[in-house]
Design an enzyme around this catalytic site. Sequence first.
Site, PDB file in Angstrom:
ATOM      1  N   THR A 113      -6.269  -0.515  10.863  1.00 23.21           N
ATOM      2  CA  THR A 113      -7.084  -1.523  10.099  1.00 23.21           C
ATOM      3  C   THR A 113      -8.220  -1.688  10.721  1.00 23.21           C
ATOM      4  OG1 THR A 113      -6.988  -3.948   9.569  1.00 23.21           O
ATOM      5  CG2 THR A 113      -5.821  -3.299  11.508  1.00 23.21           C
ATOM      6  N   ASP A 114      -9.265  -2.566   9.782  1.00 22.23           N
ATOM      7  CA  ASP A 114     -10.600  -2.628  10.381  1.00 22.23           C
ATOM      8  C   ASP A 114     -10.447  -3.787  11.462  1.00 22.23           C
ATOM      9  OD1 ASP A 114     -10.183  -4.823   8.674  1.00 22.23           O
ATOM     10  OD2 ASP A 114     -11.933  -4.492   7.586  1.00 22.23           O
ATOM     11  N   GLU A 115      -9.535  -4.635  11.533  1.00 24.08           N
ATOM     12  CA  GLU A 115      -9.140  -5.714  12.232  1.00 24.08           C
ATOM     13  C   GLU A 115      -9.198  -5.493  13.713  1.00 24.08           C
ATOM     14  OE1 GLU A 115      -6.656  -9.126  10.984  1.00 24.08           O
ATOM     15  OE2 GLU A 115      -7.064  -8.472   8.894  1.00 24.08           O
ATOM     16  N   LYS A 159      -1.105 -13.004   0.740  1.00 28.45           N
ATOM     17  CA  LYS A 159      -2.468 -12.597   0.882  1.00 28.45           C
ATOM     18  C   LYS A 159      -3.347 -13.412  -0.211  1.00 28.45           C
ATOM     19  CE  LYS A 159      -0.775  -9.822   4.024  1.00 28.45           C
ATOM     20  NZ  LYS A 159       0.109  -8.570   3.811  1.00 28.45           N
ATOM     21  N   ILE A 182       0.686  -1.114  -0.092  1.00 28.86           N
ATOM     22  CA  ILE A 182       0.129  -0.048  -0.023  1.00 28.86           C
ATOM     23  C   ILE A 182       0.868   1.178   0.110  1.00 28.86           C
ATOM     24  CG2 ILE A 182      -2.033   1.351   1.207  1.00 28.86           C
ATOM     25  CD1 ILE A 182      -2.639  -1.508   2.635  1.00 28.86           C
ATOM     26  N   LYS A 222      -6.782 -20.195  12.922  1.00 27.52           N
ATOM     27  CA  LYS A 222      -6.739 -20.165  14.537  1.00 27.52           C
ATOM     28  C   LYS A 222      -7.662 -18.885  14.784  1.00 27.52           C
ATOM     29  CE  LYS A 222      -3.488 -22.761  17.065  1.00 27.52           C
ATOM     30  NZ  LYS A 222      -2.316 -22.564  17.584  1.00 27.52           N
ATOM     31  N   LYS A 224      -1.910  -4.165  16.338  1.00 25.39           N
ATOM     32  CA  LYS A 224      -2.202  -2.922  15.576  1.00 25.39           C
ATOM     33  C   LYS A 224      -3.072  -2.062  16.410  1.00 25.39           C
ATOM     34  CE  LYS A 224      -1.635  -1.661  11.709  1.00 25.39           C
ATOM     35  NZ  LYS A 224      -0.613  -0.975  10.978  1.00 25.39           N
ATOM     36  N   TYR A 228      -1.481 -10.212  15.300  1.00 22.44           N
ATOM     37  CA  TYR A 228      -1.452  -8.942  14.593  1.00 22.44           C
ATOM     38  C   TYR A 228      -2.392  -7.842  14.932  1.00 22.44           C
ATOM     39  CZ  TYR A 228      -2.808  -5.826  10.369  1.00 22.44           C
ATOM     40  OH  TYR A 228      -2.891  -5.028   9.638  1.00 22.44           O
TER      41      TYR A 228
HETATM   42  P1  NAD Z   1       3.126  -5.066   3.593  1.00 21.99           P
HETATM   43  O1  NAD Z   1       3.580  -6.176   4.254  1.00 21.99           O
HETATM   44  O2  NAD Z   1       3.204  -5.232   2.069  1.00 21.99           O
HETATM   45  O3  NAD Z   1       4.355  -3.758   3.619  1.00 21.99           O
HETATM   46  C1  NAD Z   1       4.907  -3.663   5.004  1.00 21.99           C
HETATM   47  C2  NAD Z   1       6.364  -2.602   4.354  1.00 21.99           C
HETATM   48  O4  NAD Z   1       6.862  -2.419   5.959  1.00 21.99           O
HETATM   49  C3  NAD Z   1       7.318  -3.706   3.714  1.00 21.99           C
HETATM   50  O5  NAD Z   1       7.876  -2.720   2.782  1.00 21.99           O
HETATM   51  C4  NAD Z   1       8.461  -3.706   5.033  1.00 21.99           C
HETATM   52  O6  NAD Z   1       9.482  -4.006   4.710  1.00 21.99           O
HETATM   53  C5  NAD Z   1       8.164  -2.673   5.806  1.00 21.99           C
HETATM   54  N1  NAD Z   1       8.568  -2.890   7.273  1.00 21.99           N
HETATM   55  C6  NAD Z   1       8.284  -3.867   8.089  1.00 21.99           C
HETATM   56  N2  NAD Z   1       8.729  -3.720   9.357  1.00 21.99           N
HETATM   57  C7  NAD Z   1       9.572  -2.574   9.208  1.00 21.99           C
HETATM   58  C8  NAD Z   1      10.265  -1.980  10.352  1.00 21.99           C
HETATM   59  N3  NAD Z   1      10.413  -2.565  11.392  1.00 21.99           N
HETATM   60  N4  NAD Z   1      10.931  -0.796   9.839  1.00 21.99           N
HETATM   61  C9  NAD Z   1      10.742  -0.379   8.598  1.00 21.99           C
HETATM   62  N5  NAD Z   1       9.888  -0.817   7.624  1.00 21.99           N
HETATM   63  C10 NAD Z   1       9.464  -1.832   7.848  1.00 21.99           C
HETATM   64  O7  NAD Z   1       1.948  -4.339   4.179  1.00 21.99           O
HETATM   65  P2  NAD Z   1       0.797  -3.578   3.448  1.00 21.99           P
HETATM   66  O8  NAD Z   1      -0.242  -4.522   3.069  1.00 21.99           O
HETATM   67  O9  NAD Z   1       1.238  -2.652   2.380  1.00 21.99           O
HETATM   68  O10 NAD Z   1       0.176  -2.608   4.758  1.00 21.99           O
HETATM   69  C11 NAD Z   1       0.581  -1.384   4.926  1.00 21.99           C
HETATM   70  C12 NAD Z   1      -0.396  -0.989   6.280  1.00 21.99           C
HETATM   71  O11 NAD Z   1      -1.669  -0.955   6.025  1.00 21.99           O
HETATM   72  C13 NAD Z   1       0.092  -1.602   7.523  1.00 21.99           C
HETATM   73  O12 NAD Z   1       0.359  -0.883   8.663  1.00 21.99           O
HETATM   74  C14 NAD Z   1      -1.166  -2.655   7.446  1.00 21.99           C
HETATM   75  O13 NAD Z   1      -1.162  -3.270   8.771  1.00 21.99           O
HETATM   76  C15 NAD Z   1      -2.428  -1.549   7.120  1.00 21.99           C
HETATM   77  N6  NAD Z   1      -3.473  -2.456   6.334  1.00 21.99           N
HETATM   78  C16 NAD Z   1      -3.101  -3.186   5.428  1.00 21.99           C
HETATM   79  C17 NAD Z   1      -4.303  -3.897   4.809  1.00 21.99           C
HETATM   80  C18 NAD Z   1      -4.266  -4.727   3.586  1.00 21.99           C
HETATM   81  O14 NAD Z   1      -5.347  -5.139   3.222  1.00 21.99           O
HETATM   82  N7  NAD Z   1      -2.872  -5.151   3.113  1.00 21.99           N
HETATM   83  C19 NAD Z   1      -5.474  -3.545   5.494  1.00 21.99           C
HETATM   84  C20 NAD Z   1      -5.670  -2.670   6.410  1.00 21.99           C
HETATM   85  C21 NAD Z   1      -4.505  -2.014   6.867  1.00 21.99           C
HETATM   86  O1  TDX Z   2      -4.581 -19.081   2.210  1.00 16.08           O
HETATM   87  C1  TDX Z   2      -5.503 -18.480   2.461  1.00 16.08           C
HETATM   88  N1  TDX Z   2      -6.614 -18.852   2.562  1.00 16.08           N
HETATM   89  C2  TDX Z   2      -7.643 -18.291   3.138  1.00 16.08           C
HETATM   90  O2  TDX Z   2      -8.881 -18.997   2.814  1.00 16.08           O
HETATM   91  C3  TDX Z   2      -5.407 -16.977   2.972  1.00 16.08           C
HETATM   92  C4  TDX Z   2      -3.870 -16.733   3.095  1.00 16.08           C
HETATM   93  C5  TDX Z   2      -6.448 -16.450   3.392  1.00 16.08           C
HETATM   94  N2  TDX Z   2      -7.542 -17.059   3.441  1.00 16.08           N
HETATM   95  C6  TDX Z   2      -8.765 -16.219   3.910  1.00 16.08           C
HETATM   96  C7  TDX Z   2      -8.584 -15.799   5.436  1.00 16.08           C
HETATM   97  C8  TDX Z   2      -9.128 -14.214   5.342  1.00 16.08           C
HETATM   98  O3  TDX Z   2     -10.713 -14.919   5.640  1.00 16.08           O
HETATM   99  O4  TDX Z   2      -8.928 -15.047   3.126  1.00 16.08           O
HETATM  100  C9  TDX Z   2      -9.302 -14.040   3.972  1.00 16.08           C
HETATM  101  C10 TDX Z   2      -8.548 -12.805   3.657  1.00 16.08           C
HETATM  102  O5  TDX Z   2      -7.064 -13.157   4.462  1.00 16.08           O
HETATM  103  P1  TDX Z   2      -5.722 -12.495   4.048  1.00 16.08           P
HETATM  104  O6  TDX Z   2      -5.482 -11.976   2.715  1.00 16.08           O
HETATM  105  O7  TDX Z   2      -4.652 -13.061   4.932  1.00 16.08           O
HETATM  106  O8  TDX Z   2      -6.385 -10.947   4.879  1.00 16.08           O
HETATM  107  P2  TDX Z   2      -6.826 -10.743   6.286  1.00 16.08           P
HETATM  108  O9  TDX Z   2      -6.460 -11.749   7.096  1.00 16.08           O
HETATM  109  O10 TDX Z   2      -8.249 -10.523   6.220  1.00 16.08           O
HETATM  110  O11 TDX Z   2      -6.053  -9.453   6.686  1.00 16.08           O
HETATM  111  C11 TDX Z   2      -5.648  -8.375   5.617  1.00 16.08           C
HETATM  112  O12 TDX Z   2      -6.700  -7.519   5.770  1.00 16.08           O
HETATM  113  C12 TDX Z   2      -6.640  -6.473   6.831  1.00 16.08           C
HETATM  114  C13 TDX Z   2      -4.454  -7.740   5.588  1.00 16.08           C
HETATM  115  O13 TDX Z   2      -3.563  -9.059   5.473  1.00 16.08           O
HETATM  116  C14 TDX Z   2      -4.203  -7.081   6.899  1.00 16.08           C
HETATM  117  O14 TDX Z   2      -2.846  -6.432   7.036  1.00 16.08           O
HETATM  118  C15 TDX Z   2      -5.294  -6.034   7.184  1.00 16.08           C
HETATM  119  O15 TDX Z   2      -5.034  -5.377   8.318  1.00 16.08           O
END
Ligand code: NAD
Ligand code: TDX
Length: 326
Positions: free
Chosen positions: A123-125, A186, A12, A271, A151, A147
Site C-alpha cells: 500500500t502507499d501508506e 471505508k 480488491i 489518531k 503492511k 495497519y
Molecule cells: P478487504 O478487507 O476487503 O479484504 C481482505 C480479505 O482478506 C477478506 O476477504 C478477509 O476474509 C481475508 N483475510 C483476512 N485475514 C485473513 C487470514 N488470516 N487468512 C486468510 N484470509 C484473510 O481488503 P481489500 O480492501 O480488498 O484489500 C486487499 C489488499 O490490498 C490488502 O492487502 C490491503 O492492505 C491492500 N490495499 C488496499 C487498499 C484499499 O484502498 N482498499 C489500498 C492499498 C492496498
Molecule cells: O468515517 C470516516 N470518516 C473519514 O473522514 C472514515 C472511515 C474515513 N475518513 C477519512 C480518513 C481518511 O483520510 O477518509 C479517508 C479515507 O479513509 P479510509 O477509507 O478508512 O481509507 P484509508 O485510511 O486512506 O486507507 C485505505 O487506503 C489505503 C485502505 O483502507 C487501506 O487498506 C489502504 O492501504
Amino acid sequence: MNLLVTGAAGFIGSAYVRTLLASDAPDAPDITVLDKLTYAGSLDNLPLDHPRLEFVQGDIRDTELVGKLTGQADQVVHFAAESHVDRSITGASDFVLTNVVGTQTLLEGALRGGVSTFVHISTDEVYGSVDSGSSTEDHLLRPSSPYSASKASSDLLALAYHRTHGLDVRVTRCSNNYGPHQFPEKVIPLFVTNLLDGHQVPLYGEGANVRDWLHVDDHIQGVELVRTKGRPGEVYNIGGGTELSNRELTGLLLESCGADWDRVTHVEDRKGHDLRYSVDWSKARTELGYRPRHDFRAGLAETVDWYRDNRSWWEPLKRRMGEEHA
Ligand code: NAD
Ligand code: TDX
C-alpha cells in the site's frame, strides 16, 4: 497454470478473480482462492460455480494448509490482510498476526513449494504522510498506523525472501481503491450507504486530508501487468491520478446522492491521521505500460449506482457493523 489468490473474498481480490475468470484467453489460469472469511470477506463476491475456480476457507497462518496449496500453485497473488486503519488503532494484534505472520507463512510455503512468482499487494501508506511531491519506490518507509506498520513489515519480508532466497517476489504499492463490493466501513461506501439511508456522515477533523483515488479495475490492470511483465525483486507504485481532500470527496458524494452539507457531522480526527498520500507511478507507466483508465467522476457515479442497486449486498454488513458497535 494454477494461481493461488489469497483474500479474494474481499473487495480488491474478488474483483481481480472475477476479472481473470471472465477471460476466455487460452492462457487464463485456474484459480484457487484461500480466504478465512473474516468480517470483511463474503462468498457473495465470488462466482463459486465457475469451473476454473476452487474456494478454500482457511487462514494464511495455517502452515499445513498453506504448504499444501503453495505446493499445488504455480504463482501466488497475495491480497489477504486486515485492511482497515481505524480497526488497527483500537486493536492491532490481528494486524500483526495476519499481515506479518500470515505473509511470512505464505512466503515460506511459496519458497518450499517452488512457486515461480509471488505478487505481494502492499500500500502507499507504507511511505507515511507525504506533505508535498510524490513517493518513488525507493522512498523511505515511515508508516504511521499499526495497519501501515504491519503492511510495511510484510512488504519488507516479501523483499527479504527475494534477496535472501532468490524467490521471484514482486511488490505493488497502490493508492486508495474505490468501486463496487467495498466493505461499508471505508469512507466512500460508508458515506454513500449512510446518505442512501438518510443518515449523517462522519467527516474526520476538518476533512483536509488528501487521498489519491484509484478505481479497483485500474488497480487490477496494474497487478496483472506486474504479475505478467514485472521484474523479480522490484516494487511498483500504482496510483490513480485523482488527489482529493476528504472535504472535496464528501462534496462529490453529497452531490451524487442529492444531499446537502447539513448531512455532514464533523467528528474527532483519527489518531495519527496521515495528511496526504501520493505515489509516483512513472516506473509502472514506463516499464509496464500502466495507465489508470477510469475518469474519477464517472467511476464514482457508477459506484454510487452500484450501492443504490445492491442494498441486499450491503444492508446485512451494516447491520452487523451496528451490532459490533452496540
Ligand atoms: P478487504 O478487507 O476487503 O479484504 C481482505 C480479505 O482478506 C477478506 O476477504 C478477509 O476474509 C481475508 N483475510 C483476512 N485475514 C485473513 C487470514 N488470516 N487468512 C486468510 N484470509 C484473510 O481488503 P481489500 O480492501 O480488498 O484489500 C486487499 C489488499 O490490498 C490488502 O492487502 C490491503 O492492505 C491492500 N490495499 C488496499 C487498499 C484499499 O484502498 N482498499 C489500498 C492499498 C492496498
Ligand atoms: O468515517 C470516516 N470518516 C473519514 O473522514 C472514515 C472511515 C474515513 N475518513 C477519512 C480518513 C481518511 O483520510 O477518509 C479517508 C479515507 O479513509 P479510509 O477509507 O478508512 O481509507 P484509508 O485510511 O486512506 O486507507 C485505505 O487506503 C489505503 C485502505 O483502507 C487501506 O487498506 C489502504 O492501504
